[in-house]
Design an enzyme around this catalytic site. Structure first.
Site, PDB file in Angstrom:
ATOM      1  N   LYS A 262      36.917  46.237  43.033  1.00  0.00           N
ATOM      2  CA  LYS A 262      35.563  45.727  42.763  1.00  0.00           C
ATOM      3  C   LYS A 262      34.748  45.612  44.053  1.00  0.00           C
ATOM      4  O   LYS A 262      33.508  45.529  44.007  1.00  0.00           O
ATOM      5  CB  LYS A 262      35.625  44.368  42.068  1.00  0.00           C
TER       6      LYS A 262
ATOM      7  N   SER B 191      35.345  37.557  38.698  1.00  0.00           N
ATOM      8  CA  SER B 191      36.025  38.855  38.553  1.00  0.00           C
ATOM      9  C   SER B 191      35.712  39.498  37.209  1.00  0.00           C
ATOM     10  O   SER B 191      36.559  40.165  36.604  1.00  0.00           O
ATOM     11  CB  SER B 191      37.546  38.702  38.722  1.00  0.00           C
TER      12      SER B 191
ATOM     13  N   SER C  33      41.706  44.599  40.776  1.00  0.00           N
ATOM     14  CA  SER C  33      40.332  44.106  40.944  1.00  0.00           C
ATOM     15  C   SER C  33      39.835  44.136  42.381  1.00  0.00           C
ATOM     16  O   SER C  33      38.647  43.913  42.624  1.00  0.00           O
ATOM     17  CB  SER C  33      40.226  42.673  40.402  1.00  0.00           C
TER      18      SER C  33
END
Length: 390
Positions: free
Chosen positions: A68, A130, A65
């Site tokens: 991101k 997230s 993540s």
């Protein structure tokens, strides 16, 4: 007069020194001794981009993540360029819901399928929660499909100097083509902090509620009172536990990346140790102010027999206190310099060396014009050299 020439030939020393650090980076311990359980690690000085510590910093890894941050960069740049606004709404498509919503079993914003959500809330859905559903909605909203968005992410990464990063999706979901290096994550974080400052405060938010569900920011360092104000955690079975974080204390900012850790606790402990070590051990040392004369170089066949060699920018070196004790600073040039000489042209190099640190080379420029002697003067200079060996 000298100063005006310096301004005309001005060089960005900060950019130069950051590049010098980056090119000279090697194995962990190239700059100072530190041990971490993280498989990958980078510690960067925020202002200059100088790498203070690295461990496998240029090896490709699964960013999970933490990738991101690239999704957010694409969104924040669209906002900065007024291509979209914070009040615009993107739709949670069935694709976004199935791949990243409650049905996916992954990190999610818990957005309802077919709902329309303002960009300002999708931002928090990504940063705080997230949410994979929020990421896919952003990708589809900006580029029509996640595949097209991932292609644009890779293209933009190249423009930002990330030569190895490749993206297959907006979320960080495991994929053989979803790879970044720790150094690239630090570069990306620095871009967001300094080039997109209006949006960086989102990363300091600790909780967000959507669809009646409150979730807390997973960044463990936000809650420790150590000056951390961002950025993003990551975890998959393939990547292990990772974190991109930044902290500011006084006028100093550090950016840290760790990945490949074995647990949430290990991620928290190791990242905290690395950040604290960086603030404790490294210090900025001012060596020369912009325009300072470092040395006077000999001139051959000039109307003057010396020319000042000057730096064009303030020279500030970041190093450990122990390295500072044994630092050596020398000026080198191929001399004597041949007249005519134009103020502002590079004429030498300032060399800074210290134990356990890469050698830094900073351009020195001529601080004044030196015209060539006339024919008679040059003849006398040649005769003098033959007689005196000068």
């Amino acid at each position: 007069m000298i100063r005006s020439y310096i301004q005309a030939a001005r060089i960005s020393f900060i950019a130069f020194i950051a590049a010098a650090f980056a090119m000279a980076a090697g194995a962990a311990g190239a700059y100072a001794s530190f041990e971490t359980k993280a498989e990958y690690a980078v510690l960067m000085d925020g202002e200059t981009g100088a790498i203070l510590y690295e461990k496998k910093g240029d090896e490709l890894m699964s960013p999970a993540s933490m990738s991101k941050l690239m999704t957010m960069t694409m969104l924040f740049e669209a906002l900065k360029e007024d291509r979209i606004s914070l009040e615009d709404e993107f739709t949670i498509s069935e694709n976004a819901w199935r791949k990243g919503g409650a049905a996916s079993g992954s990190s999610t914003m818990f957005a309802k399928v077919h709902s329309r959500i303002p960009v300002k809330d999708l931002i928090r859905g990504v940063i705080v929660q997230s949410g994979n559903d929020a990421c896919i909605a952003i990708a589809e909203g900006l580029k029509g499909s996640e595949a097209a968005f991932a292609e644009a992410m890779t293209e933009r990464a190249r423009e930002l100097g990330m030569e190895k990063a490749t993206f297959a999706n907006s979320t960080g979901w495991p994929d053989p083509a979803q790879k970044m290096t720790a150094r690239e994550l630090a570069i990306l974080a620095r871009h967001m902090i300094y080039d997109l400052p209006d949006y960086y405060p989102y990363f300091a938010e600790t909780e967000f509620t959507w669809n009646g569900i409150t979730q807390h920011n997973r960044n463990p360092l936000l809650y420790l009172g150590m000056g951390v104000d961002g950025l993003k955690t990551g975890h998959t079975e393939d990547s292990g536990y990772g974190l991109v974080a930044s902290a500011e204390r006084g006028e100093r900012r550090l950016i840290m990346v760790v990945n490949g850790l074995g647990s949430e606790r290990e991620r928290s402990e190791e990242s905290q140790k690395l950040m604290e070590w960086g603030f404790r051990e490294f210090k900025e040392y001012d060596l020369y102010a912009a325009g300072a004369v470092v040395e006077n170089a000999d001139v051959w066949q000039g109307v003057y027999d010396k020319v000042p060699l000057v730096v064009t920018e303030d020279v500030t070196i970041i190093m450990t206190r122990d390295a500072r004790k044994n630092m050596k600073v020398t000026a080198e040039w191929n001399g004597p310099l041949q007249a005519p000489i134009t103020a502002g042209e590079q004429a030498g190099t300032l060399i800074v060396t210290a134990p356990d640190m890469p050698t830094r080379r900073i351009p020195l420029v001529a601080g004044a014009d030196v015209e060539q002697q006339g024919l008679f003067g040059r003849a006398l200079s040649s005769l003098k050299q033959m007689i005196m060996g000068q």
